[in-house]
Design an enzyme around this catalytic site. Structure first.
Site, PDB file in Angstrom:
ATOM      1  N   HIS A   1       0.830  -1.221   0.000  1.00  0.00           N
ATOM      2  CA  HIS A   1       0.000   0.000   0.000  1.00  0.00           C
ATOM      3  C   HIS A   1       0.862   1.268   0.000  1.00  0.00           C
ATOM      4  O   HIS A   1       0.544   2.244   0.678  1.00  0.00           O
ATOM      5  CB  HIS A   1      -0.936   0.034   1.208  1.00  0.00           C
ATOM      6  CG  HIS A   1      -1.951  -1.072   1.240  1.00  0.00           C
ATOM      7  ND1 HIS A   1      -3.244  -0.904   0.807  1.00  0.00           N
ATOM      8  CD2 HIS A   1      -1.853  -2.360   1.635  1.00  0.00           C
ATOM      9  CE1 HIS A   1      -3.899  -2.042   0.950  1.00  0.00           C
ATOM     10  NE2 HIS A   1      -3.076  -2.945   1.452  1.00  0.00           N
TER      11      HIS A   1
ATOM     12  N   ASN B   1     -10.192  -2.819   2.762  1.00  0.00           N
ATOM     13  CA  ASN B   1      -9.949  -2.732   1.319  1.00  0.00           C
ATOM     14  C   ASN B   1     -11.262  -2.428   0.609  1.00  0.00           C
ATOM     15  O   ASN B   1     -12.322  -2.351   1.243  1.00  0.00           O
ATOM     16  CB  ASN B   1      -9.395  -4.062   0.791  1.00  0.00           C
ATOM     17  CG  ASN B   1      -7.889  -4.196   1.010  1.00  0.00           C
ATOM     18  OD1 ASN B   1      -7.192  -3.214   1.207  1.00  0.00           O
ATOM     19  ND2 ASN B   1      -7.409  -5.421   0.967  1.00  0.00           N
TER      20      ASN B   1
ATOM     21  N   TYR C   1       1.085  -4.343  11.998  1.00  0.00           N
ATOM     22  CA  TYR C   1       1.044  -2.906  11.696  1.00  0.00           C
ATOM     23  C   TYR C   1       1.882  -2.060  12.642  1.00  0.00           C
ATOM     24  O   TYR C   1       2.743  -1.301  12.205  1.00  0.00           O
ATOM     25  CB  TYR C   1      -0.417  -2.430  11.621  1.00  0.00           C
ATOM     26  CG  TYR C   1      -1.109  -2.990  10.392  1.00  0.00           C
ATOM     27  CD1 TYR C   1      -1.420  -4.337  10.309  1.00  0.00           C
ATOM     28  CD2 TYR C   1      -1.404  -2.197   9.303  1.00  0.00           C
ATOM     29  CE1 TYR C   1      -2.008  -4.877   9.175  1.00  0.00           C
ATOM     30  CE2 TYR C   1      -2.003  -2.723   8.163  1.00  0.00           C
ATOM     31  CZ  TYR C   1      -2.303  -4.072   8.111  1.00  0.00           C
ATOM     32  OH  TYR C   1      -2.870  -4.601   6.990  1.00  0.00           O
TER      33      TYR C   1
END
Ligand code: HEM
Length: 492
Positions: free
Chosen positions: A55, A128, A338
């Protein structure tokens, strides 16, 4: 007072020579004592931080969320506490596989990450534009992403690796079918839906838990490009989606989405025909109807892209009271991935940066670390428990305990009792897609599989064709024809 400002060094010293270096004589050499030359070159050398491992190309905007329907019977999260309640938010849209400078109209899923600045803390849905994903165990993510990135030797995109992986991994089929339809090339970011994709949970005031899926429906209407249109735009306007979002918002044409949820009770989860925590499956809307929750509006482009968009840090671990996880193995892996990526990509104190900071009180005993600039707790105590500050852990935010259906520890095959990779893609291709959409999907797949090359070419094509045939004979036959494969020979 004049708004024209005197140029200074970064420590405030007025600069009297901006472009010319201090030298010995008109023609040089340069002097080391020209500290502003050093400062400029050194600062420039450090302008880049690592791009996101996935991304990397994206664009962001601030906006607000407004509650339109009461869901307090499902969740006690403050953000949903009353109809009309508004919460500030930040969104980042992205493509997945390309680098920071890649084209916006690549065939790829689109990231749809939303950070809600709620009074209970920041809540992120890092989703998404598709309701499912390619894999169902986080351990598979690095291998899968390697196939989407560049070949280790040629440094080119590698269709052979892509289809080799997908053909060996039929759980990807549902997402691959969506990707190969025109939904894989949305017209910018404003004309697509968003999905939390995973199953999450909601907890209400009575401590009851429900499973939930989140959906954002675009109010601009869904629009997609054909493969030819998307390919052309890659050359003529590689920043198409970024420009489209910025222009719309700067012109006051604020894009909006409706947030909806599907709810499944814990009892229903036990008898659901598929694993309710399997990220490669949807929950049929006929069984679990969409319920309105609120409206998301984007209305402000950040003044500085790097500060707010590049340094934005979203994580599925940013949850608030009233919203919880589910046992989904992918989601569980993402809880680690993350914050770990962000400590590396941005630095230990990334949550103190303006875009990531919780605008309400945060109280804890984390201290120090590189680039600490938020007061660092001042002179307050840095240990807990302590006899001084009276701070406490508020047990009312405890979510209810839940039982697991097994206490056996093992490496379970993720597809054990869960290997129906075909019926949902079949429904999508045969019942949801129009004839024109089916034909575009077939031709997009033919184009993409046409890139498979090398000694394993036939093996990979045949293996993938079998999957397409199992989804739908029409789909398989159309692709075989497009690839000039004579299937008659196998039918004798
Ligand atoms: C276990 C599987 C996955 C892993 C290990 C993973 C890992 C990552 C990592 C490390 C990043 C970069 C984070 C950063 O540097 O800030 C990222 C970004 C992102 N991922 Fe995943 N991911 C996974 C699955 C998914 C899924 C299933 C979705 C969507 C449903 C998703 C959506 C996103 C989005 C939208 C971003 C970009 C966030 C932004 O705009 O900053 N990922 N992922």
């Amino acid at each position: 007072m004049s708004k024209n400002k005197k140029i200074t060094t970064s420590t405030g010293c007025p600069v009297n020579h901006y472009e010319d270096t201090q030298t010995v004589g008109e023609r040089g050499p340069a002097l080391l004592q020209d500290f502003f030359l050093q400062e400029k070159l050194a600062q420039f050398n450090r302008e880049r931080i690592p791009e996101r491992i996935v991304h990397a190309k994206g664009t962001g905007a601030y906006g607000k969320f407004t509650v339109t329907h009461d869901i307090s019977n499902y969740s006690r999260a403050n953000i949903f506490s009353e109809i009309g309640k508004k919460t500030k938010l930040f969104v980042r849209f992205s493509t997945v596989g390309g680098e920071k400078g890649s084209a916006d109209t690549e065939r790829d899923p689109r990231g749809f990450a939303v950070k809600f600045y709620t009074e209970d803390g920041n809540w992120d849905i890092v989703g998404n534009n598709t309701p499912v994903f390619f894999i169902k165990d986080a351990k598979k993510f690095p291998d899968f992403i390697h196939t989407q990135k560049r070949n280790p030797k040629t440094n080119c995109k590698d269709a052979t690796a892509v289809w080799d992986y997908w053909s060996l991994n039929p759980e990807s089929l549902h997402q691959v079918l969506i990707l190969m339809s025109d939904r894989g090339t949305p017209d910018g970011y404003r004309h697509m839906n968003g999905y939390g994709s995973h199953t999450f949970s909601l907890v209400n005031k009575d401590n009851e838990r429900f499973y939930v899926k989140f959906h954002y429906k675009t109010k601009q209407g869904n629009k997609t490009f054909t493969d030819a249109e998307a390919t052309e735009l890659k050359g003529t306007d590689p920043d198409y989606s970024q420009r489209d979002l910025v222009n719309a918002i700067e012109n006051g044409n604020f894009p909006k989405w409706t947030l909806k949820i599907q709810i499944m009770t814990l009892e229903e989860a036990k008898s659901f025909q598929w694993n309710p925590f399997d990220l490669t499956k949807i929950w049929p809307h006929s069984d679990f109807p969409l319920m309105d929750v609120g409206e998301m509006e984007l209305n402000e482009i950040p003044e500085n892209y790097f500060q707010d968009v590049e340094q934005a840090a979203f994580s599925p671990s940013n949850l608030v009271d009233g919203i919880g996880f589910s046992p989904d193995k992918m989601l569980q892996g993402r809880i680690f991935a993350y914050p770990d990526a962000q400590r590396y990509r941005i630095g230990a104190n990334y949550n103190a940066l303006p875009v990531n900071r919780c605008p309400y009180d945060t109280t804890n005993y984390h201290r120090d670390g590189a680039m600490r600039s938020d007061g660092n707790g001042g002179s307050s105590k840095n240990h807990f428990p302590n006899s001084f500050d009276g701070n406490y852990v508020d047990e009312k935010h405890k979510s209810p305990s839940y039982e697991l259906d097994s206490n056996e520890v093992a490496y379970f095959d993720r597809n054990l009792n869960d290997d129906d990779h075909y019926s949902q893609p079949k429904g999508l291709f045969e019942e949801v897609m129009t004839e024109a959409q089916q034909q575009n999907t077939i031709s997009n797949i033919v184009g993409a599989m046409g890139g498979i090359e090398g000694e394993k070419k036939s093996e990979i094509i045949n293996r993938q064709l079998c999957h397409w045939f199992r989804v739908s004979p029409k789909l398989g036959a159309g692709i075989a024809k497009g690839l000039n494969i004579n299937i008659e020979q196998y039918l004798k």
